[in-house]
Design a protein around this motif. Structure first.
Motif, PDB file in Angstrom:
ATOM      1  N   ALA A  23     -35.699 -18.258 -28.042  1.00 11.42           N
ATOM      2  CA  ALA A  23     -36.745 -17.308 -28.465  1.00 11.42           C
ATOM      3  C   ALA A  23     -36.326 -15.879 -28.124  1.00 11.42           C
ATOM      4  O   ALA A  23     -36.480 -14.964 -28.937  1.00 11.42           O
ATOM      5  CB  ALA A  23     -38.081 -17.665 -27.814  1.00 11.42           C
ATOM      6  N   LEU A  24     -35.765 -15.670 -26.938  1.00  9.80           N
ATOM      7  CA  LEU A  24     -35.307 -14.322 -26.556  1.00  9.80           C
ATOM      8  C   LEU A  24     -34.210 -13.820 -27.487  1.00  9.80           C
ATOM      9  O   LEU A  24     -34.196 -12.650 -27.878  1.00  9.80           O
ATOM     10  CB  LEU A  24     -34.737 -14.316 -25.131  1.00  9.80           C
ATOM     11  CG  LEU A  24     -35.676 -14.396 -23.951  1.00  9.80           C
ATOM     12  CD1 LEU A  24     -35.034 -13.737 -22.740  1.00  9.80           C
ATOM     13  CD2 LEU A  24     -37.025 -13.795 -24.227  1.00  9.80           C
ATOM     14  N   VAL A  31     -32.827  -5.940 -33.470  1.00 14.49           N
ATOM     15  CA  VAL A  31     -33.095  -4.605 -32.904  1.00 14.49           C
ATOM     16  C   VAL A  31     -32.127  -3.527 -33.423  1.00 14.49           C
ATOM     17  O   VAL A  31     -32.561  -2.402 -33.708  1.00 14.49           O
ATOM     18  CB  VAL A  31     -33.138  -4.661 -31.361  1.00 14.49           C
ATOM     19  CG1 VAL A  31     -33.068  -3.272 -30.742  1.00 14.49           C
ATOM     20  CG2 VAL A  31     -34.415  -5.377 -30.895  1.00 14.49           C
ATOM     21  N   LEU A  63     -29.789  -6.688 -22.718  1.00 12.15           N
ATOM     22  CA  LEU A  63     -30.125  -6.660 -24.140  1.00 12.15           C
ATOM     23  C   LEU A  63     -28.871  -6.830 -25.003  1.00 12.15           C
ATOM     24  O   LEU A  63     -28.876  -7.552 -25.999  1.00 12.15           O
ATOM     25  CB  LEU A  63     -30.837  -5.349 -24.497  1.00 12.15           C
ATOM     26  CG  LEU A  63     -32.172  -5.089 -23.791  1.00 12.15           C
ATOM     27  CD1 LEU A  63     -32.794  -3.793 -24.300  1.00 12.15           C
ATOM     28  CD2 LEU A  63     -33.153  -6.246 -23.987  1.00 12.15           C
ATOM     29  N   TRP A  96     -44.385  -9.316 -31.146  1.00 10.24           N
ATOM     30  CA  TRP A  96     -42.955  -9.110 -30.902  1.00 10.24           C
ATOM     31  C   TRP A  96     -42.738  -7.982 -29.897  1.00 10.24           C
ATOM     32  O   TRP A  96     -41.956  -8.103 -28.940  1.00 10.24           O
ATOM     33  CB  TRP A  96     -42.229  -8.772 -32.218  1.00 10.24           C
ATOM     34  CG  TRP A  96     -40.856  -8.240 -31.977  1.00 10.24           C
ATOM     35  CD1 TRP A  96     -39.744  -8.962 -31.633  1.00 10.24           C
ATOM     36  CD2 TRP A  96     -40.451  -6.864 -32.000  1.00 10.24           C
ATOM     37  NE1 TRP A  96     -38.683  -8.117 -31.448  1.00 10.24           N
ATOM     38  CE2 TRP A  96     -39.079  -6.824 -31.675  1.00 10.24           C
ATOM     39  CE3 TRP A  96     -41.121  -5.663 -32.275  1.00 10.24           C
ATOM     40  CZ2 TRP A  96     -38.370  -5.624 -31.605  1.00 10.24           C
ATOM     41  CZ3 TRP A  96     -40.417  -4.476 -32.210  1.00 10.24           C
ATOM     42  CH2 TRP A  96     -39.052  -4.466 -31.877  1.00 10.24           C
ATOM     43  N   LEU A 108     -27.790 -10.477 -25.093  1.00  7.38           N
ATOM     44  CA  LEU A 108     -28.631 -11.303 -25.971  1.00  7.38           C
ATOM     45  C   LEU A 108     -28.202 -11.121 -27.426  1.00  7.38           C
ATOM     46  O   LEU A 108     -28.043 -12.092 -28.168  1.00  7.38           O
ATOM     47  CB  LEU A 108     -30.112 -10.919 -25.817  1.00  7.38           C
ATOM     48  CG  LEU A 108     -30.798 -11.338 -24.514  1.00  7.38           C
ATOM     49  CD1 LEU A 108     -32.183 -10.713 -24.431  1.00  7.38           C
ATOM     50  CD2 LEU A 108     -30.902 -12.863 -24.403  1.00  7.38           C
ATOM     51  N   LEU A 131     -45.976 -14.003 -27.044  1.00  9.62           N
ATOM     52  CA  LEU A 131     -45.761 -14.459 -28.424  1.00  9.62           C
ATOM     53  C   LEU A 131     -46.962 -15.235 -28.949  1.00  9.62           C
ATOM     54  O   LEU A 131     -47.291 -15.177 -30.124  1.00  9.62           O
ATOM     55  CB  LEU A 131     -44.524 -15.360 -28.487  1.00  9.62           C
ATOM     56  CG  LEU A 131     -43.179 -14.686 -28.262  1.00  9.62           C
ATOM     57  CD1 LEU A 131     -42.065 -15.717 -28.279  1.00  9.62           C
ATOM     58  CD2 LEU A 131     -42.933 -13.611 -29.331  1.00  9.62           C
ATOM     59  N   LEU A 178     -35.858 -12.618 -30.536  1.00  4.45           N
ATOM     60  CA  LEU A 178     -36.598 -11.359 -30.332  1.00  4.45           C
ATOM     61  C   LEU A 178     -35.668 -10.150 -30.441  1.00  4.45           C
ATOM     62  O   LEU A 178     -36.061  -9.092 -30.913  1.00  4.45           O
ATOM     63  CB  LEU A 178     -37.256 -11.354 -28.948  1.00  4.45           C
ATOM     64  CG  LEU A 178     -38.413 -12.323 -28.748  1.00  4.45           C
ATOM     65  CD1 LEU A 178     -38.905 -12.247 -27.314  1.00  4.45           C
ATOM     66  CD2 LEU A 178     -39.548 -12.030 -29.721  1.00  4.45           C
ATOM     67  N   MET A 179     -34.450 -10.338 -29.972  1.00  3.39           N
ATOM     68  CA  MET A 179     -33.508  -9.217 -29.862  1.00  3.39           C
ATOM     69  C   MET A 179     -32.594  -9.081 -31.072  1.00  3.39           C
ATOM     70  O   MET A 179     -32.015  -8.010 -31.300  1.00  3.39           O
ATOM     71  CB  MET A 179     -32.666  -9.436 -28.591  1.00  3.39           C
ATOM     72  CG  MET A 179     -31.738  -8.313 -28.207  1.00  3.39           C
ATOM     73  SD  MET A 179     -32.624  -6.750 -27.877  1.00  3.39           S
ATOM     74  CE  MET A 179     -31.281  -5.573 -28.124  1.00  3.39           C
ATOM     75  N   MET A 200     -40.945  -8.040 -26.147  1.00  2.00           N
ATOM     76  CA  MET A 200     -39.825  -7.162 -25.783  1.00  2.00           C
ATOM     77  C   MET A 200     -40.168  -6.360 -24.525  1.00  2.00           C
ATOM     78  O   MET A 200     -39.320  -6.157 -23.649  1.00  2.00           O
ATOM     79  CB  MET A 200     -39.492  -6.203 -26.928  1.00  2.00           C
ATOM     80  CG  MET A 200     -38.815  -6.822 -28.128  1.00  2.00           C
ATOM     81  SD  MET A 200     -37.201  -7.598 -27.773  1.00  2.00           S
ATOM     82  CE  MET A 200     -36.249  -6.172 -27.219  1.00  2.00           C
TER      83      MET A 200
END
Lengths: 188, 188
Positions: free
Chosen positions: A62-63, A70, A111, B39, A114, B66, A66-67, B43
């Protein structure tokens, strides 16, 4: 000052809400943005672990999700079937460094790692998260009778080329979706 | 069939992209939706652990964030300063059960527990995630010269009442933001 730099970066992240993708969420008439896509993918990571062909750490996957988009705050989304896709990772890596430049070192490292793990697509969690990233536009396109495929002239062979990993990682789901996609293109 | 039920639920989740909040992301002119907010909050969970007054499992806090707004797909967002806020949790609990009804039992349990933990606001991760949920509209409102506060007639005392936990959980950040918020309301 570090705390202020992090607060500034939180507002910088708002930029991902303005990055438009090619897909339209089901039941909607506007295109999806990369921030809501990233939420959706992280939720899929929670939901589909049982369907994965190998064991995964769901929270870590999931992480990664999320990243993963970006860098698009700096360089925009690259359509998966576009020729520019070839060097997208390089442009994204450069964009990411610019975005992270003012953050504390350990946050940058966290970050960056990831994003790099997702992009290298080697660990079980990265392979799972990348498969989810392929899955979601298929579900959206099927829910809109292939809208995105029609708009961008996408052919069945292009989809099959880009979904090899999806078939390996989520075989049961691919077995459900593949005939639906083939039916769409055969006009059945 | 279970796999199909999960695929259907993934499209149901698209509904959160259509739930409008009262805040406007920085640099944008439209309101935020609850999916991109979710989201963003996850973060923030990654970014602000160093600022938290106690130790937290960052990955778990991100998952709580989430999931925390998913019931809004059924019952919409309740503005934090609205009188309806009092029984929002009950309406959301009922909406969540309807949304999850067709999913496999262990998935229902997992998602329900994440939502309940966030809402009960007792564990370190839930307290942290709830503090982030308070922080984000403050940052957005400050970035737009109090736009949301002005539009909805929000008073300083209401903000201070609702941010007690933010001050406890993220004291250094609250020490930065509080004078800015007070300056806004004093017209300084």
């Amino acid at each position: 000052m570090n705390t202020q730099a992090v607060l500034d970066f939180i507002l910088t992240l708002d930029g991902l809400k303005a990055v438009e993708r090619r897909t339209v969420p089901s039941g909607m008439s506007r295109r999806e943005n990369s921030a809501e896509h990233s939420w959706h993918g992280a939720m899929c990571a929670l939901l589909l672990a049982d369907e994965c062909a190998f064991a995964v750490d769901v929270k870590h996957a999931a992480l990664l999700f999320l990243m993963h988009d970006v860098p698009e705050i700096g360089c925009g989304d690259t359509f998966i079937y576009a020729p520019e896709r070839e060097d997208a990772a390089q442009r994204e890596a450069a964009a990411l460094e610019l975005l992270l430049a003012t953050l504390p070192g350990h946050t940058v490292k966290n970050l960056r790692e990831l994003w790099q793990e997702f992009t290298a697509n080697q660990t079980p969690e990265a392979r799972y998260a990348n498969a989810l990233d392929r899955l979601m536009p298929l579900l959206h396109n099927l829910s809109h009778d292939g809208l995105g495929w029609r708009e961008h002239g996408v052919r069945l062979e292009q989809i099959l080329e880009r979904t090899v990993q999806l078939g390996e990682v989520l075989p049961k789901i691919w077995a459900i979706l593949r005939p639906r996609i083939e039916n769409h293109f055969s006009g059945a």
